[in-house]
Design an enzyme around this catalytic site. Structure first.
Site, short mmCIF file in Angstrom:
data_model
loop_
_atom_site.label_atom_id
_atom_site.label_comp_id
_atom_site.label_asym_id
_atom_site.label_seq_id
_atom_site.Cartn_x
_atom_site.Cartn_y
_atom_site.Cartn_z
N ASP A 68 0.81 -1.22 0.00
CA ASP A 68 0.00 0.00 0.00
C ASP A 68 0.85 1.27 0.00
OD1 ASP A 68 0.96 -0.31 2.61
OD2 ASP A 68 -0.97 -0.95 3.38
N ASN A 137 -7.07 -3.08 14.41
CA ASN A 137 -8.46 -3.40 14.05
C ASN A 137 -8.54 -4.62 13.14
OD1 ASN A 137 -7.54 -2.47 11.61
ND2 ASN A 137 -8.83 -0.65 11.53
N HIS A 139 -6.83 -5.08 10.34
CA HIS A 139 -6.62 -4.85 8.91
C HIS A 139 -5.34 -5.52 8.43
CE1 HIS A 139 -4.28 -0.74 9.40
NE2 HIS A 139 -3.48 -1.77 9.55
N GLU A 144 -9.42 -2.22 5.48
CA GLU A 144 -10.00 -1.85 6.77
C GLU A 144 -11.28 -2.65 7.04
OE1 GLU A 144 -7.99 -0.31 8.57
OE2 GLU A 144 -7.97 1.85 8.29
P1 PGA Z 1 2.59 -1.62 12.68
O1 PGA Z 1 1.45 -1.62 11.56
O2 PGA Z 1 3.56 -2.67 12.27
O3 PGA Z 1 3.18 -0.25 12.63
O4 PGA Z 1 1.93 -1.94 13.97
C1 PGA Z 1 0.95 -2.83 11.12
C2 PGA Z 1 -0.28 -2.59 10.28
O5 PGA Z 1 -1.00 -1.61 10.52
O6 PGA Z 1 -0.55 -3.38 9.38
#
Ligand code: PGA
Length: 246
Positions: A68, A137, A139, A144
């Site tokens: 992304d 959450n 995702h 999302e």
């Molecule tokens: P993070 O993000 O490794 O910074 O916790 C992971 C994600 O949101 O997929």
């Protein structure tokens, strides 16, 4: 059902993830890797850099597709995922810039950009090994929580929980509220999936994705239907798992 392995700490998770990725590169020097950003994969990328510096790995034929990128953030911006990947991996290994791919969050037509990105992945032969983090959450990428799974690459409105989690990187300015993300289709089409999660703030998402219902409100739960999905967790991220359900 996903294969789950729990380690004492984040360093061990990174070491194990790097071994799996290194093995994929050694078996197939032109392997197609799906890559992730965020704090979680940084120690894994550090390990891969070390293996490259020690002469174990050669990235010259490796191809990468990232999950992304934020919309409307210049690629040179220090919070962009283009910048993140250069800093944390690409500029430290012998990968060819032309072999690294991220969606273009500044494309004039973002819907067309999603179609182009999916076609680029397919034309390259599909992803061999997809590295994933997980959001609080549930995702994966910027897929999302939603009423349904979106299979194609698409523009996602970031949820308040994601905005809150990621705003720590944006010091003096508002963070983008949209991102362009690989969809569940390209992720699930990967031949192998490697999800890494560390820290207590991921424990609930890990429990829901591994032991709750498979549903789009917890996007990572769909990974349980993948024939080759591996979860590498530290003790904290695994702390809410009900071992009687293992
Ligand atoms: P993070 O993000 O490794 O910074 O916790 C992971 C994600 O949101 O997929």
């Amino acid at each position: 059902m996903a294969y789950v392995r729990v380690f004492d700490n984040e360093t061990q998770v990174a070491g194990a993830a790097a071994v799996i990725i290194a093995s994929a590169i050694l078996h197939k020097p032109n392997v197609i890797l799906g890559l992730a950003t965020g704090s979680t994969p940084i120690p894994t990328y550090r390990e891969l850099i070390r293996l490259y510096q020690n002469g174990v790995l050669d990235f010259s034929r490796v191809i990468t597709f990232n999950l992304d990128e934020y919309c409307h953030l210049p690629a040179e911006h220090a919070c962009s995922y283009h910048y993140f990947m250069r800093k944390h991996l690409f500029e430290n290994i012998n990968i060819s810039a032309g072999n690294t791919h991220l969606p273009n969050g500044n494309a004039p037509d973002l819907a067309k950009e999603g179609i182009r990105y999916d076609m680029a992945i397919e034309t390259a032969g599909g992803i061999d090994l997809q590295l994933l983090g997980i959001g609080r959450n549930g995702h994966i990428g910027f897929n999302e929580p939603a009423e349904q799974f979106t299979y194609e690459s698409h523009v996602a409105d970031l949820t308040p929980s994601t905005m809150e989690a990621n705003s720590r990187f944006f010091e003096e300015e508002d963070m983008p509220f949209q991102a362009i993300s690989m969809g569940i289709g390209s992720i699930m089409s990967a031949k192998e999936i490697l999800l890494i999660a560390t820290g207590m703030d991921k424990a609930e998402a890990i429990r829901k994705s591994l032991q709750g219902d498979i549903r789009p409100q917890i996007q990572a739960s769909i990974l349980r239907t993948h024939p080759k999905a591996v979860y590498l967790l530290d003790q904290a991220a695994a702390s809410q798992l009900d071992c009687s359900k293992a």
